[in-house]
Structure formats: structure tokens, C-alpha cells
Design an enzyme around this catalytic site. Structure first.
Site, mmCIF file in Angstrom:
data_model
loop_
_atom_site.group_PDB
_atom_site.id
_atom_site.type_symbol
_atom_site.label_atom_id
_atom_site.label_comp_id
_atom_site.label_asym_id
_atom_site.label_seq_id
_atom_site.Cartn_x
_atom_site.Cartn_y
_atom_site.Cartn_z
ATOM 1 N N TYR A 5 71.783 30.487 45.737
ATOM 2 C CA TYR A 5 72.687 30.927 44.664
ATOM 3 C C TYR A 5 72.116 30.583 43.292
ATOM 4 O O TYR A 5 71.554 29.512 43.075
ATOM 5 C CB TYR A 5 74.062 30.262 44.811
ATOM 6 C CG TYR A 5 74.988 30.600 43.658
ATOM 7 C CD1 TYR A 5 75.754 31.750 43.684
ATOM 8 C CD2 TYR A 5 75.028 29.797 42.517
ATOM 9 C CE1 TYR A 5 76.569 32.098 42.606
ATOM 10 C CE2 TYR A 5 75.845 30.128 41.440
ATOM 11 C CZ TYR A 5 76.609 31.287 41.494
ATOM 12 O OH TYR A 5 77.409 31.622 40.424
ATOM 13 N N LYS A 18 91.797 76.254 20.456
ATOM 14 C CA LYS A 18 91.062 75.559 21.514
ATOM 15 C C LYS A 18 91.930 74.941 22.605
ATOM 16 O O LYS A 18 92.993 74.408 22.336
ATOM 17 C CB LYS A 18 90.212 74.438 20.893
ATOM 18 C CG LYS A 18 89.117 74.945 19.995
ATOM 19 C CD LYS A 18 87.924 75.397 20.804
ATOM 20 C CE LYS A 18 87.265 74.204 21.398
ATOM 21 N NZ LYS A 18 85.858 74.145 21.274
ATOM 22 N N GLN A 35 77.029 35.416 38.713
ATOM 23 C CA GLN A 35 78.341 35.588 38.095
ATOM 24 C C GLN A 35 78.417 36.939 37.367
ATOM 25 O O GLN A 35 79.497 37.484 37.180
ATOM 26 C CB GLN A 35 78.594 34.433 37.120
ATOM 27 C CG GLN A 35 79.966 34.450 36.494
ATOM 28 C CD GLN A 35 80.291 33.110 35.857
ATOM 29 O OE1 GLN A 35 80.481 32.115 36.541
ATOM 30 N NE2 GLN A 35 80.338 33.079 34.542
ATOM 31 N N THR A 54 71.684 80.770 41.608
ATOM 32 C CA THR A 54 70.569 79.822 41.652
ATOM 33 C C THR A 54 69.956 79.931 40.253
ATOM 34 O O THR A 54 69.955 81.026 39.662
ATOM 35 C CB THR A 54 69.514 80.174 42.730
ATOM 36 O OG1 THR A 54 69.002 81.470 42.455
ATOM 37 C CG2 THR A 54 70.110 80.134 44.138
ATOM 38 N N HIS A 55 69.511 78.841 39.714
ATOM 39 C CA HIS A 55 69.005 78.809 38.325
ATOM 40 C C HIS A 55 70.077 79.258 37.327
ATOM 41 O O HIS A 55 69.745 79.735 36.242
ATOM 42 C CB HIS A 55 67.762 79.680 38.157
ATOM 43 C CG HIS A 55 66.729 79.462 39.209
ATOM 44 N ND1 HIS A 55 65.712 78.536 39.096
ATOM 45 C CD2 HIS A 55 66.577 80.034 40.431
ATOM 46 C CE1 HIS A 55 64.966 78.563 40.202
ATOM 47 N NE2 HIS A 55 65.478 79.465 41.030
ATOM 48 N N GLU A 76 85.275 66.872 31.495
ATOM 49 C CA GLU A 76 84.207 66.393 30.595
ATOM 50 C C GLU A 76 84.090 64.874 30.634
ATOM 51 O O GLU A 76 82.996 64.313 30.651
ATOM 52 C CB GLU A 76 84.488 66.830 29.153
ATOM 53 C CG GLU A 76 84.279 68.296 28.893
ATOM 54 C CD GLU A 76 84.695 68.645 27.472
ATOM 55 O OE1 GLU A 76 83.862 68.503 26.568
ATOM 56 O OE2 GLU A 76 85.862 69.030 27.269
ATOM 57 N N LYS A 104 80.169 40.601 38.617
ATOM 58 C CA LYS A 104 81.571 40.989 38.706
ATOM 59 C C LYS A 104 81.977 42.096 37.748
ATOM 60 O O LYS A 104 82.590 43.087 38.163
ATOM 61 C CB LYS A 104 82.471 39.771 38.511
ATOM 62 C CG LYS A 104 82.436 38.945 39.759
ATOM 63 C CD LYS A 104 83.018 37.596 39.646
ATOM 64 C CE LYS A 104 82.376 36.701 40.671
ATOM 65 N NZ LYS A 104 80.921 36.480 40.484
ATOM 66 N N SER A 110 92.276 70.976 19.853
ATOM 67 C CA SER A 110 91.381 70.531 18.787
ATOM 68 C C SER A 110 92.214 70.268 17.546
ATOM 69 O O SER A 110 93.206 70.957 17.289
ATOM 70 C CB SER A 110 90.349 71.622 18.510
ATOM 71 O OG SER A 110 89.846 71.499 17.199
ATOM 72 N N ASN A 155 90.549 72.469 25.478
ATOM 73 C CA ASN A 155 89.312 71.867 25.987
ATOM 74 C C ASN A 155 89.508 71.193 27.343
ATOM 75 O O ASN A 155 90.507 70.512 27.545
ATOM 76 C CB ASN A 155 88.798 70.824 24.992
ATOM 77 C CG ASN A 155 88.444 71.444 23.654
ATOM 78 O OD1 ASN A 155 87.966 72.584 23.597
ATOM 79 N ND2 ASN A 155 88.696 70.723 22.580
ATOM 80 N N ASN A 202 79.961 28.534 46.055
ATOM 81 C CA ASN A 202 78.961 29.566 46.346
ATOM 82 C C ASN A 202 79.349 30.430 47.547
ATOM 83 O O ASN A 202 79.268 31.661 47.491
ATOM 84 C CB ASN A 202 77.595 28.913 46.569
ATOM 85 C CG ASN A 202 77.102 28.203 45.325
ATOM 86 O OD1 ASN A 202 77.706 28.331 44.262
ATOM 87 N ND2 ASN A 202 76.018 27.444 45.438
HETATM 88 N N1 ARG Z 1 81.989 31.765 38.901
HETATM 89 C C1 ARG Z 1 80.883 31.671 39.790
HETATM 90 C C2 ARG Z 1 80.342 33.056 40.167
HETATM 91 O O1 ARG Z 1 81.008 33.992 39.838
HETATM 92 C C3 ARG Z 1 81.314 30.964 41.025
HETATM 93 C C4 ARG Z 1 80.243 30.239 41.713
HETATM 94 C C5 ARG Z 1 79.764 29.138 40.869
HETATM 95 N N2 ARG Z 1 78.856 28.298 41.544
HETATM 96 C C6 ARG Z 1 78.116 27.364 40.941
HETATM 97 N N3 ARG Z 1 77.354 26.664 41.667
HETATM 98 N N4 ARG Z 1 78.153 27.239 39.643
HETATM 99 O O2 ARG Z 1 79.325 33.214 40.721
#
Ligand code: ARG
Length: 465
Positions: A319, A285, A324, A157-158, A292, A327, A279, A287, A112
Site C-alpha cells: 500500500y 433555436k 487515496q 459509411t463515411h 451534447e 476515490k 438560445s 438545441n 489498508n
Molecule cells: N484514506 C486512506 C486511503 O484512502 C485509507 C488507508 C490509509 N492507510 C494508511 N496506511 N495511511 O487509501
């Protein structure tokens, strides 16, 4: 490396196969590996300093971790879903490589506080890279601004013609947006630079650890002050995503202008072929795909911000496995942001201005009407009355299909006797922009001064890095 789970002691049955894959994060969190190893080395050194490990044990652990880092870098490390995440993969590999001593690394530590540390270490580097990329875009913007300091185009403007402006001035507006973005990124980096290690699972640890030492080994400004908060705080990730969203928002606004300006109807700018595509059906074209796509990519980054907010909402301390899920949104935000900034910085130097088209557009739409009103004010009329007089003159021009400067002096004097021959100086585009000669104004002289100041601020930033 064995597939035996590091936490399997209290379990009697194996993990359900699908659950194993469902709960694993190693497929994506392996990106954190260099930071996980960096954190582990600092942790081991602190444990040795505090006599919780012997120096020989610490040396073995550090050497083992360094070897694993090389394998990961070279792509020869074998990741195992059975070992769930980057942390346990590395720990299991360490024990496989150096034996029993490897099992001591996790003393006084939990995944954690480990993961909370890893993300901060990783994000700290990414923020640096983002700031460098921002600087590259800003520098490209300033090059255009310097080249086009005197180029006149209509300001809107606008999206209706408002007043003449210089293109250099418009570029400096973009510069300012990114200047604030940089300072937001720096704020975020400074606030998140506190170290979770030592919080362990949630309550701290019974070993005589030295958190200040670990923090200084990892270049954190201090250890986090509360262990429960340390393992559960993801504010920094949300703050980063919000700051990233604003950058993408700014890039999307710039992109939108590039798209409009490069249309046949505007014809203000051209982007080089390298940043456009054709295109499959319409041979004529070209583009503006890159702007975009950046405009479109802003959507996913805003989405990630919402995902992170929702992820953290109502989570009880400390925690939870929910975390998780922080990420993938973060990783994709960083990739999208860095990619967008990189391509934007590469594209801008290919931008060329069609000064004639810009000028012709500025000559339409009575862009100098405010200048005529200001002229009358200087001659003694109240602004509201001047506004009314000019409004009536414009209405006449619309009817007659001519421009303000096309009207004869006698005709103009019919609207107000204060108008004299010098009025024509104020109706020109050059006169209009040159008159706005104050800090933050569009006059070419101001633009040149602002560019010099902006370049100076970029230089200071480079030197302080
Ligand atoms: N893979 C977990 C995460 O990304 C790591 C921490 C996991 N901790 C636990 N007590 N299961 O958060």
C-alpha cells in the site's frame, strides 16, 4: 468525539494544519461509510467467532456501529477532518459511544485492507445499479426498434449515403453495444469479488482469523490469495473505469447521431422539449443539449481512466498513500455514468421519427446501387464487372440529375443486356432492405426476430438478478 489522532502515539508534535487538511480524505470518502460499517460488523463477528473478542464485546461493537450508521444516514454524524478519513472517523466515534471496547475493533486489521474492502463493496453495488440502468436504456431502444422496424433511412459509411437500412436495425446496433457493456461490467464484478480483509497492513495478521467466514459474511466469493496484492491491487478500479469509458464512448456515439438527425438539414428525428434548451439570443433555436452534454461528459470519464492508470503505474508493493487518489476519479466516474444512463433512458421514449424525411434522404445518393450490382451478379455477371457497369450508370445519373429508378429499361439495357424489367423490384428501398434477410441483416423480418431475441435476453437478465 476527540480530535486525538488514533495513530498519535509515536508523534511528539501536532500535524501541520495544512498537512492535516491536505492528507485527509474524509470530505470525499465518507461516501464509503455504509460499506465501512458493513465490513467492520463482519470483521467483529469473525473475531468473536474466533474468540479473539468476547460475544459481549462483539455485540457492543455491532450495536455501536449500527447506531453510527443511522446517524450518518440521517445526516447528524459530525465528520472531523482531524480524524483524516472515513475509517478513523467511524472508529473514533465508536469508541466515544461505547467506550474501551471500541478500541478492540481494529484487532487484526489495518486501514489498508479495510479501504481495499470498502471500495470493492461499494463498487459491487454501483456495478449492479449501472447494469440496471443499462437495461433501462436497452429496453427503451428496443421499444423504438419495434415501432420503427419498417422505417427506412439511408445507412451511412463515411457519413455518405451507402445503402438503405431500417431504423429498427439501427437501434439494434445500439442495443448490441450496450449488451457488450453489460457483460464487461459483469466480468469486472465477478473478478473483483475477492476479499482483502485479513491482509491487514500488508503481511497478514498474527491472530487466528477465519478469512473464509468474513468473506462469506460479506458475500465475497473468496478471500484474496495474497496479502500484499490484496492491499495494493486497484486493477478492479481501472477495469471498471475502462468499462465505464466504453459505455460513455457508446453513449457519445449515439448522442452524436441524435444531434445530427435532429438538425434541420437531416430532420430525421425530434426530441421532446423537455430534453432540449433554447438560445438566449436566437429565438428559433431548440438545441439538443442532453446528447451534447453526454458527448462532452465522455471526456471526463476517459480522463479518470488515464488518472487511475497513471496513479498505479510504477507503485512498489504494497500500500502507498497514492492510492487515496483512486476515490475521486472513481466516484465521479460512477456519478457521471449513472447520470448519463438515467437521462438517456428518460430521453429515448420522447424520440419521434420523421419517416418521410428519412425516406426522402434514402431516395437520394443512389442507395440501391449495390442492389443493382447484386442483380447483375445473379444474372451471371462477375461482381467486379457488375460494379463497373453500375458505376457508369451512377455517373450518368449524377450528370443527368436523376435517380437509378428514373432510367428507362431501354436505357439501362444499353449498359448491359442482362438487365430486364424485373430490375425495378430491386431498385426500390423496400426491395433493398427486404433482400437482406439473414441473421444480423436489416430486413424488417430479421429486425423483428432480433428484437424478440433481445427482449428475451433482457428478461433472463432481470430474472437472474
Ligand atoms: N484514506 C486512506 C486511503 O484512502 C485509507 C488507508 C490509509 N492507510 C494508511 N496506511 N495511511 O487509501
Amino acid at each position: 468525539m476527540s480530535d486525538k489522532k488514533l495513530w498519535s502515539g509515536r508523534f511528539n508534535e501536532p500535524t501541520d494544519q495544512f498537512v492535516e487538511a491536505f492528507t485527509a480524505s474524509v470530505t470525499f470518502d465518507q461516501r464509503l461509510a455504509p460499506y465501512d460499517i458493513q465490513g467492520s460488523i463482519a470483521h467483529a463477528r469473525m473475531l468473536a467467532q474466533q474468540k479473539i473478542l468476547t460475544q459481549a464485546e462483539c455485540d457492543d461493537i455491532v450495536a455501536g456501529l449500527e447506531c453510527i450508521a443511522t446517524q450518518i444516514e440521517q445526516g447528524t454524524f459530525v465528520w472531523s477532518v482531524a480524524q483524516e478519513d472515513v475509517h478513523m472517523n467511524i472508529e473514533a466515534a465508536l469508541t466515544a459511544a461505547i467506550g474501551e471496547t471500541g478500541k478492540k475493533l481494529h484487532t487484526g486489521r489495518s486501514r489498508n485492507d479495510q479501504v481495499a474492502t470498502d471500495i470493492r463493496l461499494w463498487l459491487r453495488d454501483e456495478i449492479q445499479a449501472v447494469c440496471t440502468a443499462l437495461q433501462q436504456v436497452q429496453s427503451a431502444i428496443l421499444d423504438i426498434a419495434a415501432r420503427e422496424a419498417d422505417t427506412i433511412l439511408p445507412g451511412f459509411t463515411h457519413l455518405q449515403t451507402a445503402q438503405p437500412i431500417t431504423f429498427g436495425h439501427h437501434m439494434l446496433a445500439w442495443f448490441e453495444m450496450l449488451q457488450r457493456d453489460t457483460s464487461r461490467m459483469n466480468d469486472c464484478a465477478a473478478r473483483m469479488n475477492q476479499m482483502p480483509l485479513g491482509a491487514a497492513a500488508l503481511a497478514g495478521t498474527t491472530y487466528p482469523i477465519d478469512r473464509d467466514l468474513t468473506a462469506s459474511l460479506l458475500n465475497f466469493s473468496a478471500p484474496c490469495r495474497n496479502s500484499l496484492d490484496a492491499v495494493s491491487d486497484r486493477d478492479f478500479a481501472i477495469e471498471f473505469s475502462a468499462a465505464a469509458s466504453l459505455i460513455l464512448l457508446h453513449l457519445s456515439r449515439m448522442s452524436e447521431e441524435l444531434i445530427i438527425w435532429s438538425s434541420a438539414q437531416f430532420g430525421f428525428i425530434t426530441l421532446s422539449d423537455g430534453f432540449c434548451t433554447g438560445s438566449s439570443i436566437m429565438p428559433q433555436k431548440k438545441n439538443p443539449d442532453v446528447p451534447e452534454l453526454i458527448r462532452g461528459k465522455s471526456g471526463r470519464v476517459f480522463g479518470h481512466l488515464m488518472a487511475l492508470l497513471t496513479l498505479m503505474k510504477a507503485q512498489p508493493l504494497a500500500y502507498n498513500k497514492d492510492n487515496q487518489e483512486d476515490k475521486e476519479p472513481l466516484f465521479d466516474t460512477v456519478d457521471t455514468l449513472r447520470g448519463s444512463l438515467k437521462v438517456f433512458a428518460a430521453m429515448l421514449p420522447t424520440l419521434t421519427c420523421n419517416q418521410t424525411a428519412m425516406r426522402n434522404a434514402a431516395l437520394q445518393g443512389f442507395a440501391t446501387a449495390t442492389d443493382l450490382a447484386d442483380y447483375l451478379v445473379r444474372k451471371g455477371l462477375a461482381f467486379r464487372d457488375a460494379h463497373d457497369v453500375v458505376g457508369r450508370v451512377v455517373a450518368h445519373c449524377v450528370q443527368a440529375g436523376c435517380d437509378l429508378a428514373d432510367l428507362s429499361l431501354e436505357y439501362l439495357q444499353g449498359y448491359n443486356h442482362l438487365i430486364a424489367a424485373d430490375v425495378y423490384d430491386y431498385l426500390t428501398l423496400e426491395g433493398s432492405v427486404a433482400a437482406r434477410n439473414h441473421v444480423g441483416g436489416t430486413a424488417p423480418d430479421q429486425v423483428r426476430q432480433a428484437i424478440a431475441a433481445a427482449r428475451q435476453s433482457l428478461k433472463i437478465r432481470t430474472h437472474s438478478d
